[in-house]
Design a protein around this motif. Structure first.
Motif, mmCIF file in Angstrom:
data_model
loop_
_atom_site.group_PDB
_atom_site.id
_atom_site.type_symbol
_atom_site.label_atom_id
_atom_site.label_comp_id
_atom_site.label_asym_id
_atom_site.label_seq_id
_atom_site.Cartn_x
_atom_site.Cartn_y
_atom_site.Cartn_z
ATOM 1 N N LEU A 225 14.567 50.487 -41.109
ATOM 2 C CA LEU A 225 14.102 49.799 -39.995
ATOM 3 C C LEU A 225 15.056 49.393 -38.927
ATOM 4 O O LEU A 225 15.124 49.593 -37.681
ATOM 5 N N ASN B 36 17.683 51.937 -37.787
ATOM 6 C CA ASN B 36 17.222 52.694 -36.723
ATOM 7 C C ASN B 36 17.476 52.025 -35.564
ATOM 8 O O ASN B 36 17.950 52.379 -34.253
ATOM 9 N N ARG C 142 18.170 60.174 -31.724
ATOM 10 C CA ARG C 142 17.181 59.540 -31.434
ATOM 11 C C ARG C 142 16.861 59.215 -30.098
ATOM 12 O O ARG C 142 17.364 58.581 -29.242
ATOM 13 N N VAL D 8 11.923 57.185 -28.443
ATOM 14 C CA VAL D 8 11.597 56.657 -29.873
ATOM 15 C C VAL D 8 12.484 55.256 -30.085
ATOM 16 O O VAL D 8 11.974 54.474 -30.610
ATOM 17 N N ARG D 9 13.719 55.141 -29.488
ATOM 18 C CA ARG D 9 14.522 53.902 -29.622
ATOM 19 C C ARG D 9 13.668 52.652 -28.914
ATOM 20 O O ARG D 9 13.707 51.636 -29.687
ATOM 21 N N CYS E 281 10.190 52.727 -27.809
ATOM 22 C CA CYS E 281 9.086 52.244 -27.965
ATOM 23 C C CYS E 281 8.647 52.252 -29.482
ATOM 24 O O CYS E 281 7.444 51.946 -29.854
ATOM 25 N N TRP E 282 9.308 52.828 -30.167
ATOM 26 C CA TRP E 282 9.203 52.550 -31.768
ATOM 27 C C TRP E 282 10.111 51.839 -32.547
ATOM 28 O O TRP E 282 9.721 50.739 -33.160
ATOM 29 N N ASP E 283 11.187 52.237 -32.427
ATOM 30 C CA ASP E 283 12.552 51.349 -33.210
ATOM 31 C C ASP E 283 12.427 49.992 -32.918
ATOM 32 O O ASP E 283 12.515 49.277 -33.616
ATOM 33 N N ARG E 284 12.438 49.600 -31.625
ATOM 34 C CA ARG E 284 12.624 48.098 -31.145
ATOM 35 C C ARG E 284 11.532 47.503 -31.571
ATOM 36 O O ARG E 284 11.570 46.226 -32.067
ATOM 37 N N PRO E 285 10.341 47.793 -31.295
ATOM 38 C CA PRO E 285 8.840 47.112 -31.747
ATOM 39 C C PRO E 285 9.007 46.685 -33.137
ATOM 40 O O PRO E 285 8.588 45.819 -33.771
ATOM 41 N N LEU E 286 9.154 47.833 -33.862
ATOM 42 C CA LEU E 286 9.194 47.681 -35.305
ATOM 43 C C LEU E 286 10.186 46.726 -35.711
ATOM 44 O O LEU E 286 10.335 45.759 -36.735
#
Length: 297
Positions: free
Chosen positions: A233, A236, A254, A258-259, A261-266
């Motif tokens: 995580l 990424n 990526r 994805v970077r 909306c997905w990687d940064r919040p996770l």
């Protein structure tokens, strides 16, 4: 042992080898440190923010790997594959000691790294000689590192704690003397100078087979399933801190959605959990006590 204690114990082992060596930071009373960094300074704030440093650290390793001579030294001399945690411990100790430690402790770790550098030399696969104590190579490693740390801080520190443009310049000025103590020269000292430096370096940078292998190893590392998930995580998310051209060189695909909306919040959620587990930094508390101890020694 509760969840918070387990997180703290695992992180302390992974980052510091289990022993914080607080004496490096707590004494002597009143010692300002080798570089005079205080809790109000940008260098303290950037290097003391865990999520930004973790993501920025992964990004720094990826960016540094694109210099063929720097990568050759790592590939031929570093034990990062056999002992990645030990390698991480050494890097963390150097950064925390030069930022938060006493002047004698900072001089000690700088001297140790300088001695190690004198032993690292050889020939890269393209036939060029390299030396780890080469001033230009040291400038590259430093600039890739601090620009990545700052990018991590600006992305993952709570918004009120992010740096202004003027504070970003101050951060680079405060970080530069550490590189110069190691032997770097013409170290960039402002965001504008860093941007110009990276632009000038761009034609010299490309992904060698060793670089691609090291990045694959880095992103898959983990001694336990939980550790592998955390590394995945964070690594990424770290790819979002890299320049577009660096992701392209490393074959990292990526897309921006994805970077963002997905990687940064996770990574933000994971980072907040890790920060909660760590609690207030004992290292920073010891350093604050030392700085407040003027006149007590």
């Amino acid at each position: 042992m509760g969840l918070r204690d387990r997180i703290a114990a695992e992180l302390t082992a992974a980052l510091h080898g289990g022993d914080l060596e607080l004496e490096r930071y707590a004494a002597p009373p009143g010692d300002p440190g080798l570089f005079g960094i205080t809790p109000a300074d940008p260098a303290w704030r950037v290097h003391g923010q865990a999520t930004g440093m973790l993501t920025g650290g992964f990004a720094a390793l990826m960016l540094q790997s694109l210099h063929p001579l720097a990568m050759a030294g790592v590939d031929q001399y570093s034990d990062f594959r056999a002992d990645p945690v030990g390698r991480l411990n050494g890097t963390v100790r150097f950064i925390t000691t030069t930022t938060f430690g006493s002047a004698p402790a900072a001089r000690e770790v700088i001297g140790l790294v300088r001695r190690i550098h004198t032993r690292v030399h050889g020939t890269a696969p393209d036939g060029r000689p390299y030396r780890a104590d080469d001033p230009d190579l040291l400038t590259w490693v430093h600039t890739a590192e601090v620009s990545s740390f700052l990018a991590g801080h600006q992305a993952y520190a709570p918004r009120p704690h992010r740096l202004t443009p003027a504070e970003c310049d101050t951060y680079y000025r405060q970080a530069a003397p550490v590189a110069e103590e190691l032997g770097a020269r013409e170290v960039p000292r402002t965001a504008f100078e860093v941007e110009g430096y990276l632009t000038r370096m761009r034609p010299r940078l490309h992904a060698t087979p060793a670089a691609l292998d090291s990045v694959r190893f880095l992103r898959a590392f983990g001694r336990t399933p939980q550790e592998r998930l955390a590394v995945r995580l964070l690594s990424n998310a770290s790819t979002g801190l890299l320049p577009d051209w660096a992701r392209t060189e490393l074959g990292i695909r990526r897309p921006a959605p994805v970077r963002v909306c997905w990687d940064r919040p996770l990574a933000t959620a994971l980072g907040r959990t890790l920060e909660w587990g760590l609690g207030p930094s004992q290292i920073q508390a010891a350093a604050r006590g030392r700085l407040a101890g003027a006149g007590q020694g």
